[in-house]
Write an enzyme that holds these catalytic residues in place. Structure first.
Site, mmCIF file in Angstrom:
data_model
loop_
_atom_site.group_PDB
_atom_site.id
_atom_site.type_symbol
_atom_site.label_atom_id
_atom_site.label_comp_id
_atom_site.label_asym_id
_atom_site.label_seq_id
_atom_site.Cartn_x
_atom_site.Cartn_y
_atom_site.Cartn_z
ATOM 1 N N THR A 11 30.071 -24.423 -101.295
ATOM 2 C CA THR A 11 30.887 -24.555 -100.081
ATOM 3 C C THR A 11 30.627 -23.453 -99.069
ATOM 4 O O THR A 11 30.936 -23.626 -97.886
ATOM 5 C CB THR A 11 32.389 -24.558 -100.427
ATOM 6 O OG1 THR A 11 32.746 -23.321 -101.046
ATOM 7 C CG2 THR A 11 32.728 -25.718 -101.332
ATOM 8 N N SER A 69 30.423 -10.850 -100.905
ATOM 9 C CA SER A 69 31.003 -12.118 -100.466
ATOM 10 C C SER A 69 29.914 -13.004 -99.901
ATOM 11 O O SER A 69 29.236 -12.640 -98.931
ATOM 12 C CB SER A 69 32.074 -11.860 -99.396
ATOM 13 O OG SER A 69 32.383 -13.054 -98.702
ATOM 14 N N SER A 70 29.740 -14.190 -100.485
ATOM 15 C CA SER A 70 28.702 -15.101 -100.026
ATOM 16 C C SER A 70 28.922 -15.511 -98.579
ATOM 17 O O SER A 70 27.984 -15.521 -97.776
ATOM 18 C CB SER A 70 28.654 -16.343 -100.922
ATOM 19 O OG SER A 70 27.712 -17.273 -100.448
ATOM 20 N N ASN A 71 30.167 -15.854 -98.226
ATOM 21 C CA ASN A 71 30.382 -16.335 -96.857
ATOM 22 C C ASN A 71 30.189 -15.206 -95.844
ATOM 23 O O ASN A 71 29.753 -15.451 -94.719
ATOM 24 C CB ASN A 71 31.751 -17.013 -96.723
ATOM 25 C CG ASN A 71 32.929 -16.076 -96.856
ATOM 26 O OD1 ASN A 71 33.352 -15.474 -95.883
ATOM 27 N ND2 ASN A 71 33.486 -15.964 -98.047
ATOM 28 N N CYS A 100 40.674 -18.308 -94.600
ATOM 29 C CA CYS A 100 40.743 -19.766 -94.520
ATOM 30 C C CYS A 100 41.954 -20.232 -95.337
ATOM 31 O O CYS A 100 42.618 -19.438 -96.018
ATOM 32 C CB CYS A 100 39.465 -20.382 -95.067
ATOM 33 S SG CYS A 100 39.183 -20.017 -96.825
ATOM 34 N N GLU A 110 31.255 -19.544 -107.805
ATOM 35 C CA GLU A 110 31.480 -20.966 -107.524
ATOM 36 C C GLU A 110 30.412 -21.821 -108.182
ATOM 37 O O GLU A 110 30.705 -22.894 -108.730
ATOM 38 C CB GLU A 110 31.500 -21.225 -106.015
ATOM 39 C CG GLU A 110 31.729 -22.684 -105.674
ATOM 40 C CD GLU A 110 31.617 -22.979 -104.185
ATOM 41 O OE1 GLU A 110 31.159 -24.092 -103.833
ATOM 42 O OE2 GLU A 110 31.991 -22.108 -103.372
ATOM 43 N N HIS A 143 36.782 -12.607 -102.723
ATOM 44 C CA HIS A 143 35.811 -11.523 -102.683
ATOM 45 C C HIS A 143 36.128 -10.518 -101.574
ATOM 46 O O HIS A 143 35.458 -10.454 -100.548
ATOM 47 C CB HIS A 143 34.397 -12.092 -102.516
ATOM 48 C CG HIS A 143 33.845 -12.662 -103.777
ATOM 49 N ND1 HIS A 143 32.796 -13.549 -103.808
ATOM 50 C CD2 HIS A 143 34.213 -12.469 -105.075
ATOM 51 C CE1 HIS A 143 32.531 -13.872 -105.068
ATOM 52 N NE2 HIS A 143 33.387 -13.237 -105.849
#
Length: 312
Positions: free
Chosen positions: A170, A228-230, A17, A131, A46
């Site tokens: 986010t 990685s959270s996303n 992103c 975050e 991450h």
């Protein structure tokens, strides 16, 4: 015997992103401007392959600022940090640059504004994510309550008339966030939220795209790291959409081929912290085993570009 045919359904958008691109480029620019070493507190994003790439160029990753020599160049990660970290950076006279994603910065500004207005902040997110640690560190202790689920909201020891403002990590799941916000609004009489969704456009777009490809796929691969959270959210979204064979892997060397066996359509996406070269290794591995045709699934165009870090 000719190889089996396989449709590879590629989620688009996928991968980096604008915030990740900005943070990585900030480290590269600092290395070019000042020369190595450039110190980075915690992984800039991450993804291990990105960290290794930057290390090869002269970046040194540390856990805390006390590992950074006096006067050195240091960059803070895209996830944001508590205020005491930036204060320490200034106190030690480090040449510091904050690579915080502008969308995370927006969350920080929002919680500070609502706190000044006398509201208690309910922060929706995962407690061990950097975050969230950074966002909690923007306000005095006790000014913010962290919730990760509907049950956490119901357990809050706050009066029903407490003025509430909520904020959201986010990279949180869109569907889970909606459910939690609904309960917050039901439990408290005075609730306000952000002017626009805290969940970033890249998270929203990638979750929507992976949900769509999961509905058409026999198996789904998400390229990304398990820390990685996303990336984790993308795998969860694919499973929630009904795909029974979902794997989250950093690159082709980790493919579980048993989850591909018999599949005619495989969906492929990549987390916002995953470089396209990781996706390429997976596509190449598929082509080595199958007669692959590729269909790009376009869910949204992404045109966001963030102002580069000012490295000088």
């Amino acid at each position: 015997m000719s190889p089996a045919k396989l449709l590879l359904l590629m989620a688009s958008p996928r991968g980096f992103c604008a915030g990740v691109t900005r943070a990585i480029q900030g480290v590269v620019d600092a290395l070019r401007h000042y020369g190595p070493p450039v110190y980075v507190r915690r992984p800039i994003v991450h993804n291990r392959s990105v960290v290794r790439m930057l290390e090869q160029q002269g970046a040194i990753f540390v856990e805390e600022l006390d590992q950074v020599p006096e006067g050195a160049v240091v960059i803070l990660s895209a996830h944001g940090v508590p205020q005491d970290v930036t204060a320490e950076m200034k106190r030690r006279d480090l040449r510091g640059f904050d690579a915080i994603c502008p969308l995370v910065q927006k969350v920080h500004s929002g919680v500070a504004r609502h706190h000044r207005a006398g509201r208690h902040i309910v922060l929706i997110g995962h407690g061990d994510h950097p975050e969230i640690v950074g966002t909690l560190g923007q306000l005095p202790h006790g000014a913010m309550s962290l919730v990760q689920s509907v049950d956490d909201v119901l357990a809050l020891a706050l009066h029903q008339r407490t003025p509430i403002a909520y904020a959201i990590q986010t990279t949180f799941s869109l569907d889970e966030a909606r459910a939690i916000v609904d309960v917050i609004k039901a439990c408290f009489s005075d609730v306000i939220g952000p002017n626009s969704s805290d969940i970033c456009y890249a998270t929203s777009n990638r979750q929507a795209a992976v949900k769509a490809i999961a509905l058409r796929s026999d198996s789904v691969i998400v390229a990304g790291e398990r820390f990685s959270s996303n990336a984790l959210r993308l795998a969860e979204v694919a499973r929630a959409a009904g795909c029974l064979r979902v794997q989250l892997i950093p690159d082709a060397s980790h493919i579980d081929w048993s989850l591909i066996m018999g599949a005619r359509t495989v969906g492929l996406s990549a987390a916002a912290s995953t470089p396209e070269w990781s996706v390429t290794t997976i596509v190449d591995a598929m082509r080595a085993r199958f007669e692959v045709s590729i269909e790009e699934f376009f869910d949204a165009d992404e045109t966001a570009v963030f102002r580069p870090l000012s490295i000088n």
